[in-house]
Design a protein around this motif. Sequence first.
Motif, PDB file in Angstrom:
ATOM      1  N   GLY A 118       0.813  -1.213   0.000  1.00 47.38           N
ATOM      2  CA  GLY A 118       0.000   0.000   0.000  1.00 47.38           C
ATOM      3  C   GLY A 118       0.844   1.260   0.000  1.00 47.38           C
ATOM      4  O   GLY A 118       0.552   2.218  -0.723  1.00 47.38           O
ATOM      5  N   LEU A 119       1.902   1.268   0.795  1.00 46.11           N
ATOM      6  CA  LEU A 119       2.777   2.444   0.837  1.00 46.11           C
ATOM      7  C   LEU A 119       3.578   2.590  -0.450  1.00 46.11           C
ATOM      8  O   LEU A 119       3.825   3.699  -0.914  1.00 46.11           O
ATOM      9  CB  LEU A 119       3.687   2.385   2.059  1.00 46.11           C
ATOM     10  N   ASP A 120       3.936   1.478  -1.049  1.00 43.92           N
ATOM     11  CA  ASP A 120       4.629   1.535  -2.345  1.00 43.92           C
ATOM     12  C   ASP A 120       3.722   2.185  -3.390  1.00 43.92           C
ATOM     13  O   ASP A 120       4.174   2.993  -4.192  1.00 43.92           O
ATOM     14  CB  ASP A 120       5.045   0.135  -2.775  1.00 43.92           C
ATOM     15  N   ALA A 121       2.423   1.849  -3.350  1.00 44.74           N
ATOM     16  CA  ALA A 121       1.468   2.442  -4.300  1.00 44.74           C
ATOM     17  C   ALA A 121       1.208   3.914  -3.978  1.00 44.74           C
ATOM     18  O   ALA A 121       1.076   4.741  -4.879  1.00 44.74           O
ATOM     19  CB  ALA A 121       0.158   1.660  -4.278  1.00 44.74           C
ATOM     20  N   ALA A 122       1.150   4.262  -2.689  1.00 37.18           N
ATOM     21  CA  ALA A 122       0.838   5.637  -2.286  1.00 37.18           C
ATOM     22  C   ALA A 122       1.990   6.599  -2.542  1.00 37.18           C
ATOM     23  O   ALA A 122       1.784   7.757  -2.882  1.00 37.18           O
ATOM     24  CB  ALA A 122       0.454   5.669  -0.811  1.00 37.18           C
ATOM     25  N   TYR A 123       3.223   6.134  -2.355  1.00 35.00           N
ATOM     26  CA  TYR A 123       4.406   6.986  -2.529  1.00 35.00           C
ATOM     27  C   TYR A 123       5.026   6.712  -3.882  1.00 35.00           C
ATOM     28  O   TYR A 123       6.057   6.067  -3.990  1.00 35.00           O
ATOM     29  CB  TYR A 123       5.427   6.723  -1.414  1.00 35.00           C
ATOM     30  N   GLY A 124       4.372   7.202  -4.929  1.00 36.87           N
ATOM     31  CA  GLY A 124       4.862   7.015  -6.286  1.00 36.87           C
ATOM     32  C   GLY A 124       6.000   7.964  -6.614  1.00 36.87           C
ATOM     33  O   GLY A 124       6.442   8.759  -5.775  1.00 36.87           O
ATOM     34  N   PRO A 125       6.468   7.932  -7.849  1.00 38.25           N
ATOM     35  CA  PRO A 125       7.626   8.748  -8.239  1.00 38.25           C
ATOM     36  C   PRO A 125       7.393  10.256  -8.144  1.00 38.25           C
ATOM     37  O   PRO A 125       8.347  11.010  -8.002  1.00 38.25           O
ATOM     38  CB  PRO A 125       7.907   8.321  -9.680  1.00 38.25           C
ATOM     39  N   ASP A 126       6.137  10.705  -8.171  1.00 37.98           N
ATOM     40  CA  ASP A 126       5.858  12.139  -8.110  1.00 37.98           C
ATOM     41  C   ASP A 126       5.516  12.621  -6.704  1.00 37.98           C
ATOM     42  O   ASP A 126       5.203  13.789  -6.508  1.00 37.98           O
ATOM     43  CB  ASP A 126       4.701  12.490  -9.052  1.00 37.98           C
ATOM     44  N   HIS A 127       5.573  11.738  -5.713  1.00 39.36           N
ATOM     45  CA  HIS A 127       5.243  12.142  -4.339  1.00 39.36           C
ATOM     46  C   HIS A 127       6.326  13.093  -3.821  1.00 39.36           C
ATOM     47  O   HIS A 127       7.510  12.877  -4.063  1.00 39.36           O
ATOM     48  CB  HIS A 127       5.149  10.902  -3.441  1.00 39.36           C
ATOM     49  N   PRO A 128       5.924  14.159  -3.079  1.00 37.76           N
ATOM     50  CA  PRO A 128       6.924  15.125  -2.582  1.00 37.76           C
ATOM     51  C   PRO A 128       7.999  14.497  -1.706  1.00 37.76           C
ATOM     52  O   PRO A 128       9.113  15.004  -1.644  1.00 37.76           O
ATOM     53  CB  PRO A 128       6.096  16.128  -1.777  1.00 37.76           C
ATOM     54  N   ASP A 129       7.687  13.406  -1.007  1.00 37.83           N
ATOM     55  CA  ASP A 129       8.681  12.754  -0.167  1.00 37.83           C
ATOM     56  C   ASP A 129       9.498  11.720  -0.931  1.00 37.83           C
ATOM     57  O   ASP A 129      10.363  11.071  -0.361  1.00 37.83           O
ATOM     58  CB  ASP A 129       8.003  12.049   1.027  1.00 37.83           C
TER      59      ASP A 129
END
Length: 178
Positions: A118-129
Amino acid sequence: MPVRQHLHDSLLLGDDDTPLARMRLRDDDDGTAVAADVRPLPEAPLTRLVAQVRRDLAGHRLETPDEALAAALVADGLKLDRAATDMRHDLTGVPEPVALPDGWSLGAPGWDDDLAAGLDAAYGPDHPDGRWQPSDTEEVRAMFDTGEPVPPLVPASARLIDPDGRSAGHVLCAGPVP
């Protein structure tokens, strides 16, 4: 630059030496100049503060918890890279938890592959973090397995379990607590 050191922080001053805002100046590890925790003083006119920030803190990354200042800076042409909300709640008189929908439950705190996916899907390449990394999974798993780098506060942590018995989310509170 009309910035003056004041105790443990700095003051942004107007051209007439009127204090407009408090802040902490620092450099990030990559050398970026940062004006952190910029807080307007109550008597400072917002339009004057915006003009002073634009002139005297040019080249700094600006971090402010003040939503009115952030909105005024964006309206004046600055780009908002990221927004976050710092929420606090006095833990006395906390209301009873809201009932979860049928089939959903809170499970014991911990870490599993469903949460990592789930976190891998939520934090994609365009995520600020930045993208979720295997090292992020290893770090969170180690919190539960060994208490490193910080121990979880188990009574305040939980997993959200969906009707199929899989982890759908989690609350992870970690210490040490001051």
